[in-house]
Design a protein around this motif. Structure first.
Motif, short mmCIF file in Angstrom:
data_model
loop_
_atom_site.label_atom_id
_atom_site.label_comp_id
_atom_site.label_asym_id
_atom_site.label_seq_id
_atom_site.Cartn_x
_atom_site.Cartn_y
_atom_site.Cartn_z
N LEU A 120 37.90 47.14 46.24
CA LEU A 120 37.52 46.25 45.15
C LEU A 120 38.68 45.38 44.71
O LEU A 120 38.56 44.15 44.61
CB LEU A 120 37.01 47.07 43.96
N VAL A 121 39.80 46.00 44.45
CA VAL A 121 40.97 45.27 43.96
C VAL A 121 41.45 44.22 44.96
O VAL A 121 41.92 43.15 44.59
CB VAL A 121 42.12 46.26 43.61
N VAL A 163 35.15 43.68 48.44
CA VAL A 163 33.80 43.88 47.92
C VAL A 163 33.75 43.36 46.48
O VAL A 163 34.79 43.18 45.83
CB VAL A 163 33.39 45.37 47.95
N GLN A 164 32.55 43.15 45.98
CA GLN A 164 32.40 42.65 44.61
C GLN A 164 32.25 43.78 43.59
O GLN A 164 32.51 43.60 42.40
CB GLN A 164 31.16 41.74 44.52
N GLY A 165 31.82 44.94 44.06
CA GLY A 165 31.65 46.07 43.15
C GLY A 165 32.02 47.38 43.82
O GLY A 165 32.09 47.45 45.05
N LYS A 212 45.79 45.65 36.24
CA LYS A 212 44.53 45.24 36.86
C LYS A 212 43.38 45.38 35.86
O LYS A 212 43.20 46.44 35.27
CB LYS A 212 44.23 46.12 38.09
N ASP A 213 42.62 44.31 35.66
CA ASP A 213 41.50 44.34 34.73
C ASP A 213 40.21 44.65 35.46
O ASP A 213 39.62 43.80 36.13
CB ASP A 213 41.38 42.98 34.01
N ILE A 214 39.78 45.91 35.33
CA ILE A 214 38.55 46.39 35.96
C ILE A 214 37.69 47.00 34.86
O ILE A 214 38.21 47.65 33.95
CB ILE A 214 38.87 47.48 37.01
N GLU A 215 36.38 46.81 34.94
CA GLU A 215 35.53 47.38 33.90
C GLU A 215 34.27 48.01 34.46
O GLU A 215 33.74 47.57 35.48
CB GLU A 215 35.16 46.33 32.86
N SER A 216 33.81 49.05 33.77
CA SER A 216 32.54 49.69 34.10
C SER A 216 31.43 48.81 33.56
O SER A 216 31.41 48.46 32.39
CB SER A 216 32.47 51.08 33.48
N VAL A 217 30.49 48.45 34.43
CA VAL A 217 29.39 47.58 34.04
C VAL A 217 28.11 48.38 33.79
O VAL A 217 27.33 48.08 32.90
CB VAL A 217 29.15 46.52 35.14
N TYR A 258 31.69 49.75 38.78
CA TYR A 258 32.76 49.00 38.13
C TYR A 258 33.16 47.80 38.97
O TYR A 258 33.01 47.78 40.18
CB TYR A 258 33.95 49.90 37.79
N MET A 259 33.65 46.77 38.29
CA MET A 259 33.92 45.49 38.93
C MET A 259 35.15 44.85 38.28
O MET A 259 35.56 45.24 37.18
CB MET A 259 32.71 44.56 38.79
N GLN A 260 35.71 43.86 38.95
CA GLN A 260 36.83 43.13 38.37
C GLN A 260 36.29 42.28 37.21
O GLN A 260 35.31 41.57 37.35
CB GLN A 260 37.51 42.25 39.41
#
Length: 351
Positions: free
Chosen positions: A91-92, A96-98, A114-119, A243-245
């Protein structure tokens, strides 16, 4: 309000005999392709899963099998990596997108810039089980007995590694007093348990069900339910999630909303169907010739899942407490939990 999540979970499984319950990662990836991952119509989105056949990540494949991605106009390609750590890396790096994995690594990544969040939050409990080998049953009665032991984790730096270290520290055992051993999940974990390469370890279903069926070990701590999470960790522990960027989420809100719609629909579907009905929807090779055992594994793990994809109250705080107990990088850093997940999309989901 914004909140991010990171995914680091267990390793994907390898080959098992027909009597075994766990499909290998390659088989899982193959099943993904067979079930319409990629190559279809609609907007193409790649999602890396830290073990497609693991019950804790079941919503990914189940959403594909139920046709909810395509109903949203998405062509989702599900990929599988042996461990959540590798899913995070994919992901990072933008491959991939997610990613589908554990929320706890969103905190770890934030302090690394790194800014990653649970969607979509699939769970409010880890879904993990600490098992002890049949050979070491008399030596390990609780995490207080971890000292001097070799304990299996899916991968170093994975969520199983994080949780094992927390349980040790919480019970007065230093992280330097035991040896974490990366043994993956499924057949590699079970083999290590039987051969004595590890004295115990942390894993998930369907590996747990197979261990008990083979009488290769017993359960020491069960964190597949909110009650088990409360007892072991002191609160709800949000684990498996999408989770995604953050940057990608902000620039592709329509696509993210469609993903949230599909996953929330699946979580609601799971809450109104039996474990056997769920097992019937999954790829045939996931049961590895023992449908009853596979359904039992699903039934044992179902309590960990949310029904709406919303982050559980106080969940992020529990995760932060766990990580700060043993992770010096996080212990001495300020974590903005509000940036580790978002409920924006699940609250508007058309489930």
């Amino acid at each position: 309000m914004r909140k991010t999540t990171r995914l680091a979970a267990s390793a994907a499984t390898g080959l098992l005999a027909l009597s075994s319950l766990t499909a290998c990662a390659n088989d899982a990836a193959g099943s993904a392709a067979d079930s319409g991952s990629g190559g279809g119509k609609g907007e193409h989105v790649k999602i890396m899963v830290g073990g497609l056949d693991k019950v804790i990540y079941m919503p990914a494949m189940l959403t594909q099998r139920l046709g909810f991605f395509s109903a949203e106009g998405l062509n989702v390609e599900l990929l599988s990596e042996p461990a959540g750590v590798q899913a995070e890396t994919a992901l990072v790096s933008g491959q991939v997108q997610g990613a589908v994995g554990f929320y706890d690594h969103t905190l770890d990544l934030q302090v690394k810039g790194k800014d990653i969040e649970s969607v979509v939050q699939f769970s409010h409990a880890p879904g993990e089980v600490e098992v002890v080998s049949a050979k070491a049953e008399g030596e390990i009665a609780s995490p207080k007995d971890f000292k001097g032991k070799k304990l299996g984790v899916t991968g170093l730096g994975s969520s199983t590694d994080f949780l094992t270290k927390y349980l040790a520290v919480k019970n007065g055992v230093s992280v330097s007093d035991f040896t974490p051993v990366a043994v993956g999940a499924g057949p590699t974990f079970i083999s290590a348990l039987q051969k004595g390469s590890i004295d115990g370890g942390m894993t998930t279903d369907p590996t747990v069900a197979t261990i008990l069926d083979k009488k290769a070990g017993k359960i020491l701590l069960d964190m597949r339910t909110p009650e088990g999470s409360q007892e072991a960790l002191g609160g709800p522990y949000p684990s498996s999630s999408l989770y995604m960027q953050t940057e990608w989420v902000d620039s592709h809100k329509e696509t993210v909303q469609k993903l949230a719609n599909a996953f929330v629909k699946t979580l609601k579907w799971m809450s109104t169907h039996s474990a056997t009905e769920i097992a019937d929807k999954m790829p045939a090779d996931y049961s590895q010739g023992n449908k009853l055992l596979y359904a039992a594994a699903i039934k044992s793990t179902l309590p960990m899942f949310t029904t709406d994809g919303v982050m559980p109250a106080n969940g992020p705080e529990t995760v932060e407490k766990v990580l700060k107990a043993f992770n010096p990088t996080i212990k001495n850093a300020k974590v903005d939990l509000s940036k580790t997940f978002t409920t924006e999309f699940v609250k508007k989901a058309t489930g």
